[in-house]
Design a protein around this motif. Sequence first.
Motif: not given
Length: 155
Positions: A131-138
């Motif tokens: 999606g090219g969007r930021p995600v929460a840090v795993p």
Amino acid sequence: MERVKLDFPDEALIHRHPLAVRVTDMNYGRHLGHDALVSLLHEARLQALLALDLPEWDLAGYPSVVADLAVQYQSEAHCPEMLVVETAVPIPEGKALTVYHRVLKRDLNKDNSEQVVATARLNLLLIDPAGGRPVAVPEAVKQALSNAQSKVSEH
């Protein structure tokens, strides 16, 4: 003009990386140039993350990008001085990894004490490739950082 004030979080230290100031790192003022410093910081950050088995291009399945960078210069460095770049990464609480670097050199005039050359702070965002969007840090990244902080503090 207000100066940037960056406080290096010693408690979040995860890695130390030695580097030399190369002749190609020098600017017209005959000291370490800004562009070269950014490259040295990148090398130190890459090595710190690789030591945790977390390459920048695969942080628990997500590539990272630098969202912003602030640098505070405290002294000059010259070729061929040896530097140590300390990297600290506090445990993240959202979508960004805040990475701190402290660049040190031996001050031969002061009993080999370490002198701060620069302190930097940057934010890395992990991006969902689909999606090219930021995600929460795993959690796997948070755990690797926590383990690294524990090991460094033991020494």
